[in-house]
Design a protein around this motif. Sequence first.
Motif, mmCIF file in Angstrom:
data_model
loop_
_atom_site.group_PDB
_atom_site.id
_atom_site.type_symbol
_atom_site.label_atom_id
_atom_site.label_comp_id
_atom_site.label_asym_id
_atom_site.label_seq_id
_atom_site.Cartn_x
_atom_site.Cartn_y
_atom_site.Cartn_z
ATOM 1 N N ASN B 171 -96.067 -12.096 -67.846
ATOM 2 C CA ASN B 171 -96.582 -11.155 -68.708
ATOM 3 C C ASN B 171 -95.446 -10.704 -69.838
ATOM 4 O O ASN B 171 -96.109 -10.505 -70.844
ATOM 5 N N SER B 172 -94.408 -10.603 -69.654
ATOM 6 C CA SER B 172 -93.434 -10.386 -70.711
ATOM 7 C C SER B 172 -93.382 -11.630 -71.830
ATOM 8 O O SER B 172 -93.505 -11.198 -72.943
ATOM 9 N N ILE B 173 -93.662 -12.520 -71.361
ATOM 10 C CA ILE B 173 -93.742 -13.550 -72.613
ATOM 11 C C ILE B 173 -94.895 -13.815 -73.025
ATOM 12 O O ILE B 173 -94.926 -13.719 -74.430
ATOM 13 N N GLY B 174 -96.013 -13.595 -72.274
ATOM 14 C CA GLY B 174 -97.123 -13.639 -72.784
ATOM 15 C C GLY B 174 -97.488 -12.490 -73.809
ATOM 16 O O GLY B 174 -97.869 -12.651 -75.070
ATOM 17 N N ILE B 175 -97.180 -11.319 -73.349
ATOM 18 C CA ILE B 175 -97.376 -10.180 -74.390
ATOM 19 C C ILE B 175 -96.403 -10.260 -75.714
ATOM 20 O O ILE B 175 -96.851 -9.753 -76.649
ATOM 21 N N GLY B 176 -95.321 -10.789 -75.310
ATOM 22 C CA GLY B 176 -94.469 -10.648 -76.603
ATOM 23 C C GLY B 176 -94.644 -11.468 -77.559
ATOM 24 O O GLY B 176 -94.867 -11.263 -78.806
ATOM 25 N N ILE B 177 -95.350 -12.608 -77.323
ATOM 26 C CA ILE B 177 -95.841 -13.902 -78.134
ATOM 27 C C ILE B 177 -97.150 -13.337 -78.867
ATOM 28 O O ILE B 177 -97.203 -13.498 -80.094
ATOM 29 N N SER B 178 -97.786 -12.726 -78.111
ATOM 30 C CA SER B 178 -99.051 -12.116 -78.501
ATOM 31 C C SER B 178 -98.804 -11.297 -79.689
ATOM 32 O O SER B 178 -99.425 -11.203 -80.881
ATOM 33 N N LEU B 179 -98.004 -10.199 -79.296
ATOM 34 C CA LEU B 179 -97.631 -9.138 -80.168
ATOM 35 C C LEU B 179 -97.129 -9.800 -81.476
ATOM 36 O O LEU B 179 -97.195 -9.129 -82.625
ATOM 37 N N PHE B 180 -96.173 -10.840 -81.405
ATOM 38 C CA PHE B 180 -95.416 -11.370 -82.294
ATOM 39 C C PHE B 180 -96.346 -11.969 -83.261
ATOM 40 O O PHE B 180 -96.373 -11.614 -84.585
ATOM 41 N N ALA B 181 -97.600 -12.438 -82.564
ATOM 42 C CA ALA B 181 -98.536 -13.064 -83.368
ATOM 43 C C ALA B 181 -99.423 -11.991 -84.366
ATOM 44 O O ALA B 181 -99.682 -12.094 -85.431
ATOM 45 N N ILE B 182 -99.498 -10.805 -83.676
ATOM 46 C CA ILE B 182 -100.196 -9.528 -84.307
ATOM 47 C C ILE B 182 -99.184 -9.211 -85.325
ATOM 48 O O ILE B 182 -99.794 -8.749 -86.450
ATOM 49 N N CYS B 183 -98.043 -9.189 -85.344
ATOM 50 C CA CYS B 183 -97.214 -8.793 -86.494
ATOM 51 C C CYS B 183 -97.085 -9.443 -87.392
ATOM 52 O O CYS B 183 -96.806 -8.950 -88.386
ATOM 53 N N ASP B 192 -91.786 -6.455 -89.886
ATOM 54 C CA ASP B 192 -90.374 -6.658 -89.644
ATOM 55 C C ASP B 192 -90.024 -6.691 -88.259
ATOM 56 O O ASP B 192 -88.830 -7.046 -87.883
ATOM 57 N N ILE B 193 -90.832 -6.660 -87.504
ATOM 58 C CA ILE B 193 -90.554 -6.985 -86.071
ATOM 59 C C ILE B 193 -90.263 -8.453 -85.614
ATOM 60 O O ILE B 193 -91.237 -9.122 -85.669
ATOM 61 N N ASN B 194 -89.195 -8.986 -85.237
ATOM 62 C CA ASN B 194 -89.262 -10.348 -84.981
ATOM 63 C C ASN B 194 -89.248 -10.696 -83.745
ATOM 64 O O ASN B 194 -89.744 -9.731 -82.871
ATOM 65 N N LEU B 195 -89.265 -11.834 -83.310
ATOM 66 C CA LEU B 195 -89.657 -12.418 -81.893
ATOM 67 C C LEU B 195 -88.931 -11.833 -80.981
ATOM 68 O O LEU B 195 -89.222 -11.282 -79.704
ATOM 69 N N GLN B 196 -87.550 -11.809 -81.050
ATOM 70 C CA GLN B 196 -86.880 -11.140 -80.029
ATOM 71 C C GLN B 196 -87.179 -9.678 -79.728
ATOM 72 O O GLN B 196 -86.979 -9.313 -78.503
ATOM 73 N N GLU B 197 -87.217 -8.960 -80.914
ATOM 74 C CA GLU B 197 -87.666 -7.580 -80.652
ATOM 75 C C GLU B 197 -88.931 -7.285 -79.728
ATOM 76 O O GLU B 197 -88.950 -6.598 -78.885
ATOM 77 N N ASN B 198 -89.940 -8.153 -80.207
ATOM 78 C CA ASN B 198 -91.321 -8.270 -79.518
ATOM 79 C C ASN B 198 -90.788 -8.618 -77.969
ATOM 80 O O ASN B 198 -91.691 -8.050 -77.045
ATOM 81 N N LEU B 199 -90.012 -9.748 -77.870
ATOM 82 C CA LEU B 199 -89.902 -10.246 -76.331
ATOM 83 C C LEU B 199 -89.331 -8.895 -75.702
ATOM 84 O O LEU B 199 -89.547 -8.520 -74.503
ATOM 85 N N LEU B 200 -88.279 -8.082 -76.106
ATOM 86 C CA LEU B 200 -87.805 -7.170 -75.705
ATOM 87 C C LEU B 200 -88.709 -6.072 -75.121
ATOM 88 O O LEU B 200 -88.912 -5.289 -74.100
ATOM 89 N N PHE B 201 -89.417 -5.568 -76.238
ATOM 90 C CA PHE B 201 -90.332 -4.498 -75.894
ATOM 91 C C PHE B 201 -91.388 -5.138 -74.872
ATOM 92 O O PHE B 201 -91.885 -4.132 -73.975
ATOM 93 N N VAL B 251 -80.017 -10.837 -76.855
ATOM 94 C CA VAL B 251 -80.597 -11.774 -77.532
ATOM 95 C C VAL B 251 -80.842 -11.127 -78.805
ATOM 96 O O VAL B 251 -80.800 -11.946 -80.014
ATOM 97 N N ALA B 252 -81.552 -10.055 -78.788
ATOM 98 C CA ALA B 252 -82.200 -9.576 -79.803
ATOM 99 C C ALA B 252 -80.926 -8.955 -81.124
ATOM 100 O O ALA B 252 -81.242 -8.974 -82.036
ATOM 101 N N GLU B 253 -79.793 -8.875 -80.513
ATOM 102 C CA GLU B 253 -78.853 -8.553 -81.480
ATOM 103 C C GLU B 253 -78.275 -9.766 -81.935
ATOM 104 O O GLU B 253 -77.340 -9.733 -82.867
ATOM 105 N N MET B 254 -78.569 -11.000 -81.673
ATOM 106 C CA MET B 254 -77.964 -11.957 -82.148
ATOM 107 C C MET B 254 -79.023 -12.566 -83.280
ATOM 108 O O MET B 254 -80.228 -12.646 -82.938
ATOM 109 N N PRO B 255 -78.466 -13.236 -84.254
ATOM 110 C CA PRO B 255 -79.203 -13.334 -85.499
ATOM 111 C C PRO B 255 -80.084 -14.647 -85.180
ATOM 112 O O PRO B 255 -81.229 -14.886 -85.671
ATOM 113 N N VAL B 256 -79.311 -15.509 -84.442
ATOM 114 C CA VAL B 256 -80.012 -17.043 -83.979
ATOM 115 C C VAL B 256 -80.284 -17.141 -82.801
ATOM 116 O O VAL B 256 -79.150 -16.880 -82.115
#
Lengths: 216, 808
Positions: B171-183, B192-201, B251-256
Amino acid sequence: MGALQSLPGRPEYSDLAEKTGFSFEQIGVLHKRFKQLSHNEETLRRDHFNEIHDLAFNPIRAQIIEAFFDRRNFHQDGEGKVQEIGFEEFVVVMSHFRPPSDHMTEEQREKTRREKLRFLFNMHDTDNDGTITLEEYRHVVEELLSRSGTLEKETAKCIADAAMLEVASISVGHMEPDEFYEGITFEHFLKLLDGFEIESRMTIRFLNMDTTTLCK
Amino acid sequence: MNLVFIRQAGTLLFICMILILLHGSRGEIPSKPIAATILPSVKPDGGVQAYPEDQKNNLPMFTMNYPRIQIPFEITLWVLLASFAKIGFHVYHKITIWVPESCLLISIGLIVGAIMHSVHEEPPAVLTSNVFFLYMLPLIVLESGYFMPTRPFFENVGTVLWFAVVGTLWNSIGIGISLFAICQIPAFGVQDINLQENLLFSAIISAVDPVAVLNVFEDVSVNEQLYIVVFGECLFNDAVTVVLYNMFSFVAEMPVVEPVDVFIGVARFFIVGLGGMAFGILFGFVAAFTTRFTSKVREIEPLFVFMYSYLAYLVAELFAISSIMAIITCALTMKYYVEENVSQRSCTTIRHVIKMLASISETLIFFFLGVVTITTDHEWNWGYILFTLLFAFVWRGLGILVLTQIINPFRTIPFNMKDQFGLAYGGLRGAVSFALAFTLPDTIGRKQLFVTATIAVILFTVFLQGISIRPLIEFINVRRTNRNLETINVEIHGRLMEHTIAGIEDLCGQWSRFYWKDKFMKFNNRILRKILIRDSRAESSIVALYKKLELQNAMEILDTASGDISAAPSIVSLYEEKKSSSKPQKKFLAADLKNMHDILSKNMYKIRERTVAYRGKHALPNDNHTREILIRRHVSIRRSLRPGSFQSSSYVPRTHKYFSLPAGKSLESTFPAARRSYADDHETLSEVAYPSQRSRFGKPARSSSSKAMIPLRRLGTLEEVPSTDVLNEDSSSTEQGVFRTNSSYSDSHVPRPRRLNSSFDNNNGSADDLRNVHEEPSSPPPGWAAEPRDNTARNPLLRRPQWTPKRK
């Protein structure tokens, strides 16, 4: 499976497979186990069973072993006991424990259920008269509780009595004062365990893999 | 009814007003963000205003010192307010059937929030990270772990873990990635929401909280498999979510992000999970060991349970491993051993307190959810939020589908499509998501958006899915459970079957779950019980069940129609019983009967109902089951009983149950399909694992009330009954038992015309026609007492225990 070379050939297996519903691999595995238990003889006898180490801790060991030698479990209308069984009977008895497959119709499920319950019934009904009398029931309960060291035989008796009365009330309902309850017939037994999902609980997952080397 | 309702609502509003006025009387409007402090700031001049300052130092007659008590006061008021809300819901009981309690709580919270907002107030910021995670969450999780039905759980543990861990990850990975796509789509303005933040959310919102769902499942009595999977999934995915959240926020706080980090993340996941379990088991064993020695300090026994679980939680938090797993495993291990060691009263106390605390905690969380919804600053973004909702739904459905396909072959009872629908639709979000959203670090730019989206998802799922799940489940007719009747026969045959299966497995050399269970039980009996349990004789569960049922009978008899303990029950009834014995050939001799009676009396001691009725998170385990029996048998009673009359004792248990069925009626029809808990059935039937036995001699169980002394008062030997209040666990091992029934045993019982009398009546010891039933101690809960429906005139005693505890 290389071991199959020394076992009965395929045609026999297909016979058995059809009769019991096991797959070829499962029958192969069971045959290996049979050989292991019987020390490569053709038939199994009771003393072979007694050698199984793990079985020694089972309180109803005697009944289980007897069940294998009971002709009523051989899917025919046989009666009485035999002294030794061959592989075919072994597999037939085992087949009582197969899980119901997905593609069963209601009718088949009912049939399986009856078979399993019949197996249990036969375990109780040692004198083969078609009913479980109080004595037989008591015997079973005693065996079941025989592990409890502090429990005396009387308790087991009382429990068995209580259970019998329970059956009486379930099957016969209201009884007149001067009626006796003769014993549990198979029909009553069915009714008694009506809510008991035996077809899914009384199952063993027969593996296609050979685990005999892992067991004693 | 309306009047009551109005009164309740009025009280509620009154309390609200008081609260708000108190806040408002500070005279300033704090505009701090919510996450700042626990409570609104102290009133600056909240001190003594009651008298003018120009007075000399006379003794003040009336002073007021609000700041001193402010914090506890406000906490108490909030808790009270939330609890009033809960009371209010049950005014119209129909409401709670159709609308799950969480919805109602949120609504009340919304109303209060609206009120507060309109007077420009800030809600107390209870949802700081610390308060939630250190105080509120452990209670909820402890309750879930403690009351988990162990046997179905362990039978399904593979499925549960599969859905919890893999499902949540999916669920988390799926939702995160799709949201990132939406972003990426510029139209929504969230680039401005990057992948890490999406995954966190997405980690936050994939945590499923099935409170509402479990209530519905329980009411509708879906099949046990479904129930336990949903339950277990909720529990464990809390753990997974928290782990993921921590990982992703790091991870979200890490740049890379490098691949090494991912790998470390996975390894960390295992450490966290297994470490949590290890800690939990460790603390569980220590707790069990401690309770072995607490026989002299019964009053503080419950404390150990709580302290050790909490300690497990905190220590796990210390090492940043999964504290939820720790506390769950601690509760699981502890429960089994502790409940054998502690007194009956402590056992009840523990259960009640856990339920109470968890209930408060959950109530407060939902309540604040409502309040905070109104009072936070929201950042609304249609695209993002709608897509979040959509993806949450879609991914859960997909996840369930795929995962079920994979795991069905491994299950003996596969899930059919309806079960899967139930699983998927039952994925409501709740408290944990809410808390996690609020504790997002402020470094995340779009924090408000995330908070808003989380709240939106929670509200949507709770309201829409929560309300509609019940009709849907009933409509599609999810496979219901087969109510196993608690009969001795079923128990015996169940047990028989298990032994048979184990035996056959040994025979044919196949391994299966019984093998492992068997091994564990041997280990348990041989080693663990000796160490951890004070009095470690084993008792078969068949015997336990039997005893329980008999006691229940005896209780019934004594308790019904308190005037009715006549000295001369009819001979006819006894005669019937005699006849109805299932011995075709031989009658019971007096000696036989006496023997039976002796046995029974010797063997019926500490019966403690160990099953727990799981009625959903906000209900106490049914009191009926935790009723205790204090039995003290007087030697004199036994002497006074005559051989001829002993038939009663052994017959009572037997006959009471099943004779009263009117002819032709089936057993099932006499039981309304009222709520029965899964835990009940299965715990009772096979609590103690099958070869283990335990018998407890010399440890009288204890009852906790004294109301039903009334019937007993007439009986001669009851002077001692009041004195049994003394905690005398270690009373002699002679067969002594005082008989006390429990207070709320208030179900109506048809007064029985002919009662087999309690043998406590010494005065009648000599009457031959006095059928003194030696009432075996029992304390059937009222719900167990057979409803009068199957009381026939002839066999008053012989009632089927009615397995319908009176649930609220």
